[in-house]
Design a protein around this motif. Structure first.
Motif, PDB file in Angstrom:
ATOM      1  N   PRO A 230      -2.391   0.948   0.833  1.00 59.28           N
ATOM      2  CA  PRO A 230      -1.293   1.618   1.548  1.00 59.28           C
ATOM      3  C   PRO A 230      -1.156   3.094   1.198  1.00 59.28           C
ATOM      4  CG  PRO A 230      -0.420   0.240  -0.221  1.00 59.28           C
ATOM      5  CD  PRO A 230      -1.890  -0.048  -0.145  1.00 59.28           C
ATOM      6  N   PHE A 231      -1.836   3.534   0.118  1.00 53.77           N
ATOM      7  CA  PHE A 231      -1.785   4.941  -0.252  1.00 53.77           C
ATOM      8  C   PHE A 231      -2.904   5.742   0.419  1.00 53.77           C
ATOM      9  CE2 PHE A 231       1.693   4.933  -3.212  1.00 53.77           C
ATOM     10  CZ  PHE A 231       1.751   3.617  -3.648  1.00 53.77           C
TER      11      PHE A 231
ATOM     12  N   GLN B  20      -6.223   5.681   0.104  1.00 49.43           N
ATOM     13  CA  GLN B  20      -7.277   6.215  -0.772  1.00 49.43           C
ATOM     14  C   GLN B  20      -8.396   5.193  -0.908  1.00 49.43           C
ATOM     15  OE1 GLN B  20      -4.593   6.895  -4.135  1.00 49.43           O
ATOM     16  NE2 GLN B  20      -4.770   9.090  -3.850  1.00 49.43           N
TER      17      GLN B  20
ATOM     18  N   LEU C  99      -7.837 -11.927  -2.078  1.00 49.19           N
ATOM     19  CA  LEU C  99      -7.166 -10.971  -2.956  1.00 49.19           C
ATOM     20  C   LEU C  99      -7.678  -9.572  -2.638  1.00 49.19           C
ATOM     21  CD1 LEU C  99      -5.338 -10.399  -5.468  1.00 49.19           C
ATOM     22  CD2 LEU C  99      -7.409 -10.661  -6.871  1.00 49.19           C
ATOM     23  N   THR C 100      -6.752  -8.642  -2.355  1.00 44.05           N
ATOM     24  CA  THR C 100      -7.142  -7.254  -2.137  1.00 44.05           C
ATOM     25  C   THR C 100      -6.491  -6.387  -3.199  1.00 44.05           C
ATOM     26  OG1 THR C 100      -7.332  -7.603   0.239  1.00 44.05           O
ATOM     27  CG2 THR C 100      -7.149  -5.325  -0.503  1.00 44.05           C
ATOM     28  N   LEU C 101      -7.288  -5.550  -3.844  1.00 49.89           N
ATOM     29  CA  LEU C 101      -6.801  -4.672  -4.900  1.00 49.89           C
ATOM     30  C   LEU C 101      -7.127  -3.234  -4.563  1.00 49.89           C
ATOM     31  CD1 LEU C 101      -8.219  -6.667  -7.982  1.00 49.89           C
ATOM     32  CD2 LEU C 101      -5.951  -6.904  -6.949  1.00 49.89           C
ATOM     33  N   PHE C 102      -6.402  -2.306  -5.151  1.00 46.91           N
ATOM     34  CA  PHE C 102      -6.763  -0.894  -5.087  1.00 46.91           C
ATOM     35  C   PHE C 102      -6.438  -0.267  -6.437  1.00 46.91           C
ATOM     36  CE2 PHE C 102      -2.331   0.354  -4.398  1.00 46.91           C
ATOM     37  CZ  PHE C 102      -1.797  -0.740  -3.729  1.00 46.91           C
ATOM     38  N   GLU C 103      -6.672   1.088  -6.562  1.00 40.94           N
ATOM     39  CA  GLU C 103      -6.647   1.779  -7.873  1.00 40.94           C
ATOM     40  C   GLU C 103      -7.893   1.358  -8.660  1.00 40.94           C
ATOM     41  OE1 GLU C 103      -4.863   4.193  -9.095  1.00 40.94           O
ATOM     42  OE2 GLU C 103      -3.488   4.282  -7.394  1.00 40.94           O
TER      43      GLU C 103
ATOM     44  N   ARG D 217      -9.031   1.860 -11.579  1.00 43.92           N
ATOM     45  CA  ARG D 217      -8.929   1.364 -12.959  1.00 43.92           C
ATOM     46  C   ARG D 217      -8.392  -0.065 -12.989  1.00 43.92           C
ATOM     47  NH1 ARG D 217      -7.678   6.599 -12.498  1.00 43.92           N
ATOM     48  NH2 ARG D 217      -8.671   8.151 -13.872  1.00 43.92           N
ATOM     49  N   ALA D 218      -7.560  -0.420 -12.014  1.00 40.26           N
ATOM     50  CA  ALA D 218      -7.072  -1.799 -11.920  1.00 40.26           C
ATOM     51  C   ALA D 218      -8.209  -2.702 -11.463  1.00 40.26           C
ATOM     52  CB  ALA D 218      -5.895  -1.878 -10.946  1.00 40.26           C
TER      53      ALA D 218
ATOM     54  N   SER E 104      -6.619   8.187 -18.631  1.00 40.25           N
ATOM     55  CA  SER E 104      -5.719   8.302 -17.483  1.00 40.25           C
ATOM     56  C   SER E 104      -4.779   9.484 -17.578  1.00 40.25           C
ATOM     57  CB  SER E 104      -4.800   7.060 -17.422  1.00 40.25           C
ATOM     58  OG  SER E 104      -5.237   6.140 -16.495  1.00 40.25           O
TER      59      SER E 104
ATOM     60  N   LYS F  73      -1.759  -5.115 -12.594  1.00 43.95           N
ATOM     61  CA  LYS F  73      -2.579  -3.965 -13.006  1.00 43.95           C
ATOM     62  C   LYS F  73      -2.607  -2.907 -11.895  1.00 43.95           C
ATOM     63  CE  LYS F  73      -3.510  -5.355 -17.036  1.00 43.95           C
ATOM     64  NZ  LYS F  73      -4.523  -6.232 -17.605  1.00 43.95           N
ATOM     65  N   VAL F  74      -2.686  -3.339 -10.644  1.00 39.62           N
ATOM     66  CA  VAL F  74      -2.670  -2.385  -9.524  1.00 39.62           C
ATOM     67  C   VAL F  74      -1.406  -1.537  -9.574  1.00 39.62           C
ATOM     68  CG1 VAL F  74      -2.371  -2.207  -7.019  1.00 39.62           C
ATOM     69  CG2 VAL F  74      -4.121  -3.720  -7.956  1.00 39.62           C
TER      70      VAL F  74
ATOM     71  N   GLU G  39      -1.126   0.957 -12.352  1.00 39.00           N
ATOM     72  CA  GLU G  39      -1.898   2.170 -12.101  1.00 39.00           C
ATOM     73  C   GLU G  39      -1.177   3.060 -11.080  1.00 39.00           C
ATOM     74  OE1 GLU G  39      -4.559   3.345 -13.704  1.00 39.00           O
ATOM     75  OE2 GLU G  39      -4.517   1.563 -14.986  1.00 39.00           O
TER      76      GLU G  39
ATOM     77  N   HIS H  70      -0.389   6.960 -11.781  1.00 41.90           N
ATOM     78  CA  HIS H  70      -1.091   8.033 -11.062  1.00 41.90           C
ATOM     79  C   HIS H  70      -0.339   8.585  -9.860  1.00 41.90           C
ATOM     80  CE1 HIS H  70      -4.665   7.734 -13.535  1.00 41.90           C
ATOM     81  NE2 HIS H  70      -4.499   6.439 -13.517  1.00 41.90           N
TER      82      HIS H  70
ATOM     83  N   VAL I  46       6.009   4.042   0.607  1.00 42.61           N
ATOM     84  CA  VAL I  46       5.076   2.932   0.403  1.00 42.61           C
ATOM     85  C   VAL I  46       5.762   1.822  -0.405  1.00 42.61           C
ATOM     86  CG1 VAL I  46       2.833   2.240  -0.546  1.00 42.61           C
ATOM     87  CG2 VAL I  46       3.080   4.492   0.506  1.00 42.61           C
TER      88      VAL I  46
END
Lengths: 216, 219
Positions: free
Chosen positions: A51-52, A54, A63-67, A69-70, A106, B99-100, B103, B107, B148
């Motif tokens: 949603p950001f 990027q 399962l959908t992830l973003f970032e 490092r996560a 980070s 974890k998402v 972060e 950030h 968001v």
């Protein structure tokens, strides 16, 4: 069903989980995202991937992830039993130290180094110019951070201890591009930092990814 | 042996750890670090607590950690089973979503909100003046991030799912101070963000942490 990583191999943030996937010996599919046409800012991508707006985004079944490092932490946890032990979760003390240096990357390392790489390497590619004041201000900040790294790495082979971990890995994307800038001496002039960089950048899993990371 | 937390209750980063320690009901001693006297910049602090000269630092026996978010990850892992399940360590999918959003806090959320709090509340305390351009630029960034969050929190009670987690907790210290600025409406004007904030700020552990947080208190 295969793991899917949405992004571009030249992107620093996309490469971060790619390093992790290779260290773990896990198969995945890289699904290109067309940044030039702004695919990552379109409603379908925003609604289903990140949603950001990027890259990268990551799919494992439903399962959908973003970032980045996560995503890399998820991979390191899910595939804990295979490949390199990147999080040291069976040793509370080592795990604590990995967490510390993951956060240092980070919070202290990433802001100045990403600013320098953006100004020197990325902005001109996008038709902009390099802001030398911004570069110098961030070189000063990064130098102070690297002095602490020099001290740390004089006592321990890698950041969290005498073992390669996710904390070291997270530094690789931006350092790779930084070394192609005229500011690379910030790394090469510090003997322990240089030795650490030579060691982590020459790992076979790392070289598989960096081979595709060239802006030119 | 109890944990030792080096810091100060008015510090956002030390408070991030205090909230976690209260949630986990962990035994600890707060060792005050005098920031005005620059205790945190002394060679002994740099050598034994945090080489970056910041607070907090945590001692657990012969292990010393720094970076508030890392300290919290360690505390929740160490006290797994005795306190609330703030990292959902036994559920791979839920722990990944935590974890998402941790972060995202690091950030996307933290840079603009900390800049606004710093400009409006902290700089005047240090004898400087607020830079309105910096405030407005960061208000704009924060507004986009909170849009968001509004969408996310319209679908799920907390950030990572229908359960409170470390991802929500990490937001608390800066929002606490932010709500004391004229920009608080960024939170209160967004229905789901406001409901989420009302909920997490009313938790007993959060309230206990907030009692110690007041800018301008004696160091």
């Amino acid at each position: 069903m295969a793991l899917k990583l949405h992004g571009e191999s030249i992107s620093t943030c996309t490469s971060r989980p790619m390093f992790c996937l290779h260290e773990k010996g896990v198969d995945f599919e890289l699904v290109p995202v067309n940044l030039m046409v702004g695919e990552h800012k379109q409603p379908p991508y925003l609604a289903t991937k990140n949603p950001f707006g990027q890259i990268p985004a990551f799919e494992d079944g439903d399962l959908t992830l973003f970032e980045s490092r996560a995503i890399s932490r998820y991979i390191a946890t899910k595939y804990k039993a295979q490949g390199t032990d990147l999080l040291r979760q069976d040793n509370l003390k080592e795990f604590g130290l990995v967490e510390v240096w993951l956060e240092v990357e980070s919070q202290a390392f990433n802001p100045p180094i990403s600013a320098i790489v953006y100004q020197i390497s990325i902005s001109p590619m996008l038709g902009g110019t390099t802001n030398d004041q911004v570069v110098e201000a961030n070189v000063e900040k990064l130098a102070k951070v690297l002095d602490i790294y020099e001290e740390r790495l004089s006592k321990s082979k890698y950041l969290a201890g005498d073992f390669f971990s996710l904390a070291d890995l997270h530094h690789i994307p931006y350092t790779h591009y930084f070394m192609k800038t005229p500011k690379a001496s910030l790394i090469t002039s510090r003997p322990h930092v240089k030795a650490w960089w030579d060691s982590i950048s020459s790992r076979p899993a790392i070289k598989k990814v960096t081979a595709g990371m060239n802006f030119a | 042996m109890a944990l030792k937390l080096y810091g100060h209750p008015m510090s956002t980063c030390a408070s991030r750890v205090l909230a976690c320690l209260y949630e986990m009901d962990a035994d600890f001693e707060l060792v005050l670090v005098n920031l005005q006297a620059r205790d945190n910049k002394q060679p002994s602090y740099l050598a034994t607590k945090n080489p970056f000269g910041k607070i907090p630092a945590l001692e657990d026996g012969d292990l010393t950690l720094f970076e508030s978010r890392a300290i919290n990850g360690y505390i929740v892992t160490k006290y797994k089973g005795t306190g609330p399940d703030l990292l959902r360590l036994d559920n791979l999918k839920e722990s990944a979503l935590i974890k998402v959003w941790m972060e995202v806090e690091s950030h996307s959320f933290n840079p603009p909100i900390s800049a606004v709090v710093y400009q409006i509340l902290i700089i005047p305390l240090l004898g400087g003046t607020t830079d309105d351009q910096v405030v407005e630029a960061n208000v704009e960034k924060l507004a986009m991030v909170l849009d968001v969050y509004e969408e996310r929190l319209s679908k799920s009670k907390y950030l990572a799912g229908d359960f409170y987690s470390l991802a929500d907790l990490h937001h608390i210290p800066y929002i606490h101070y932010f709500m004391k600025t004229p920009k608080a409406s960024l939170i209160s004007s967004r229905r789901h963000v406001k409901a989420w904030w009302d909920d997490i700020s009313s938790r007993p552990a959060t309230k206990k942490m907030m009692e110690g947080m007041s800018i301008g208190g004696n160091a």
